[in-house]
Write an enzyme that holds these catalytic residues in place. Structure first.
Site, PDB file in Angstrom:
ATOM      1  N   GLU A  42      -7.176 -39.334 -39.607  1.00  0.00           N
ATOM      2  CA  GLU A  42      -7.195 -38.319 -40.654  1.00  0.00           C
ATOM      3  C   GLU A  42      -8.332 -38.592 -41.634  1.00  0.00           C
ATOM      4  O   GLU A  42      -8.472 -39.686 -42.161  1.00  0.00           O
ATOM      5  CB  GLU A  42      -5.864 -38.318 -41.423  1.00  0.00           C
ATOM      6  CG  GLU A  42      -5.858 -37.328 -42.582  1.00  0.00           C
ATOM      7  CD  GLU A  42      -4.696 -37.553 -43.540  1.00  0.00           C
ATOM      8  OE1 GLU A  42      -4.293 -36.596 -44.218  1.00  0.00           O
ATOM      9  OE2 GLU A  42      -4.204 -38.700 -43.613  1.00  0.00           O
ATOM     10  N   CYS A 115       1.904 -36.888 -42.259  1.00  0.00           N
ATOM     11  CA  CYS A 115       1.747 -38.247 -42.793  1.00  0.00           C
ATOM     12  C   CYS A 115       2.595 -38.414 -44.054  1.00  0.00           C
ATOM     13  O   CYS A 115       2.437 -37.670 -45.021  1.00  0.00           O
ATOM     14  CB  CYS A 115       0.285 -38.521 -43.117  1.00  0.00           C
ATOM     15  SG  CYS A 115       0.014 -40.189 -43.763  1.00  0.00           S
ATOM     16  N   ALA A 241       0.685 -42.944 -29.936  1.00  0.00           N
ATOM     17  CA  ALA A 241       0.070 -43.643 -31.062  1.00  0.00           C
ATOM     18  C   ALA A 241       0.115 -45.153 -30.840  1.00  0.00           C
ATOM     19  O   ALA A 241      -0.785 -45.736 -30.250  1.00  0.00           O
ATOM     20  CB  ALA A 241       0.757 -43.256 -32.369  1.00  0.00           C
ATOM     21  N   ARG A 242       1.202 -45.800 -31.282  1.00  0.00           N
ATOM     22  CA  ARG A 242       1.227 -47.268 -31.297  1.00  0.00           C
ATOM     23  C   ARG A 242       1.119 -47.910 -29.918  1.00  0.00           C
ATOM     24  O   ARG A 242       0.480 -48.958 -29.767  1.00  0.00           O
ATOM     25  CB  ARG A 242       2.482 -47.751 -32.023  1.00  0.00           C
ATOM     26  CG  ARG A 242       2.396 -47.549 -33.539  1.00  0.00           C
ATOM     27  CD  ARG A 242       3.686 -47.869 -34.261  1.00  0.00           C
ATOM     28  NE  ARG A 242       4.796 -47.115 -33.693  1.00  0.00           N
ATOM     29  CZ  ARG A 242       5.907 -47.674 -33.240  1.00  0.00           C
ATOM     30  NH1 ARG A 242       6.055 -48.981 -33.272  1.00  0.00           N
ATOM     31  NH2 ARG A 242       6.880 -46.929 -32.751  1.00  0.00           N
TER      32      ARG A 242
END
Length: 490
Positions: A42, A115, A241-242
């Site tokens: 972002e 977020c 993501a992770r």
């Protein structure tokens, strides 16, 4: 606007936007291992609007560079048809301005609406948008109508399934190409179970592609688990993501590559694209995880440069080779640029090798002010400055035209303002006119300013209008042209 890109969001495996992780080396590595689409981290709209688009000929990248010369976003041709630019924004017009700035260099634009971190929500961005559907609609509609690339957004789920589905239906009507859903509420963290049932309800309620996100903790341990998560959520695609941060070869159909090979491949991209060492170090630490306490992990933690990171992984020779390649390329480009400069040199421009050093001048007194004062005294038109930036090293050169003659410094400067001041010095010295330096003795502009201040105080004591005519102010204030920089060629 009509979307003119082949980017599709169905049946895709996608690298999620991750702060400090989703920079160019990680995005390219994920593509190498099989990711179909990669999202950048972002980036905040206000920060991006301060950037200049610069073509980096040494790295063969497109850089968006902040006023402090820091590269905020870097991309390259390899990912042009696969990278989605995610921004943080709470304003439709700012979002559109950023989208137009990067549109030609990316495959799509995404708005972060999920977020939960304070740095995002405190500006009304990220998850804060979930409580303002009107603003969501305004931002997305403006983007869909204003650019030619597909627009997406990424959200978190609301406290109730019904409210979440209703919001997504409203978002769908804006015309976006897809929606990514992190299956957790804004107050929930990775250790909380992902709500597959809510993502599934969304998938069944809308016709646009739904991208499921949030499965790293509960589902995605290896490549085959991606399909399991997709089936559990009835989603069109899966965003990781992770699990990808820990090992980007999660996208590889044939299974994980050895972590040491993955890390070395990441380092190669980091060196190749001049990634800042602190970002490289952060990403490598996320991959090492429990191995951070090993000898290698401790050496990595202590590394203070890209070269030291390479040495930790026995890649010192690679670093030296790439450094030599870059230096050779830079030298070649500098020679080419100088040859082009020589060919294009205007013989009528008067040059001197000078720079402006503000320490040599009284506070708030500059050569540009002296030159402007001289032009007014001699009844010449005010000076006209034409400033260009050299793409190779991002240095500036300015040519000032006074009384139909042109002047410039033979030296390039690090800012537009410094280049213009240097050009003014060349002109003043050629004309034999004082330039305002401390060593020149009494400064008539300072005397004039002090006299003006005294008159101002007297008029204030007598209750007169405090406003000073703009034509008088111009004697002591830099021209407003100092605040603008020409756009770089695309």
């Amino acid at each position: 606007m009509t979307v003119n890109t082949p980017l599709c969001f169905r049946g895709k495996k996608i690298l999620a936007p991750m702060v400090r992780v989703g920079t160019l080396p990680m995005r390219l590595l994920a593509l190498d291992y099989g990711a179909d689409i990669v999202y950048c981290e972002e980036l905040i709209d206000i920060k991006m609007l301060q950037c200049k688009r610069v073509i980096n000929e040494v790295l063969e990248t497109v850089d968006f560079v902040a006023p402090n010369e820091r590269v905020v976003f870097r991309t390259c041709e390899r990912e042009r048809e696969s990278v989605v630019f995610q921004m943080g924004s709470a304003d439709a017009e700012r979002a559109l301005a950023v989208a137009k700035l990067v549109e030609s260099d990316v495959a799509g634009i995404d708005i972060n609406m999920g977020c939960p971190k304070e740095y995002s929500t405190k500006g009304g961005m990220g998850a804060a948008l979930l409580s303002d559907p009107d603003k969501i609609e305004s931002i997305l509609t403006t983007l869909v109508k204003g650019i030619c690339k597909p627009v997406t957004c990424k959200i978190r789920i609301l406290p109730s399934v019904e409210d979440t589905v209703n919001l997504v239906k409203r978002i769908e009507k804006t015309g976006i190409a897809a929606i990514a859903v992190h299956g957790r509420k804004k107050e929930e963290r990775p250790q909380h179970p992902v709500h597959c049932d809510v993502i599934k309800a969304i998938s069944e309620a809308v016709s646009i592609p739904v991208i499921a996100n949030g499965g790293s903790h509960d589902f995605i341990k290896e490549y085959a688990d991606i399909a399991t998560f997709e089936k559990a959520t009835a989603a069109s695609s899966v965003m990781i993501a992770r699990a990808a941060m820990w090992n980007p070869s999660i996208f590889r159909k044939d299974g994980f590559c050895p972590l040491k090979d993955v890390m070395k491949n990441y380092i190669k991209y980091a060196v190749r694209y001049d990634n800042h060492y602190t970002n490289t170090k952060y990403c490598l630490c996320q991959m090492l995880r429990e191995q951070l306490e090993t000898a290698q992990g401790k050496k990595l933690h202590a590394a203070q440069s890209t070269q030291e990171i390479c040495e930790v992984f026995e890649m010192g020779d690679f670093y030296e080779e790439m450094t030599a390649v870059f230096e050779a390329k830079k030298t070649s480009l500098e020679t080419k640029t100088q040859d082009e400069d020589d060919q294009m040199e205007d013989p009528d421009v008067i040059k001197m090798a000078v720079r402006f050093d503000k320490r040599e001048y009284p506070p708030q007194i500059t050569p540009k002010m002296y030159l402007l004062e001289w032009c007014r005294k001699e009844k010449h038109p005010q000076p006209v400055y034409e400033t260009v930036q050299r793409p190779l090293d991002r240095l500036f050169c300015s040519v000032v035209t006074v009384a139909d003659r042109k002047y410039r410094s033979a030296l390039w400067d690090k800012s537009k303002k410094l280049a213009e001041q240097a050009a003014a010095i060349v002109c003043l010295r050629t004309l034999g006119v004082p330039e305002g330096k401390l060593c020149e003795g009494e400064n008539h502009l300072i005397t004039k300013r002090k006299r003006g201040d005294q008159e101002h105080l007297i008029s204030r004591d007598h209750g007169e209008d405090l406003a000073e005519p703009s034509h008088k102010k111009a004697n002591f204030i830099e021209e407003t042209s100092d605040m603008t920089v020409p756009k770089m060629p695309r």
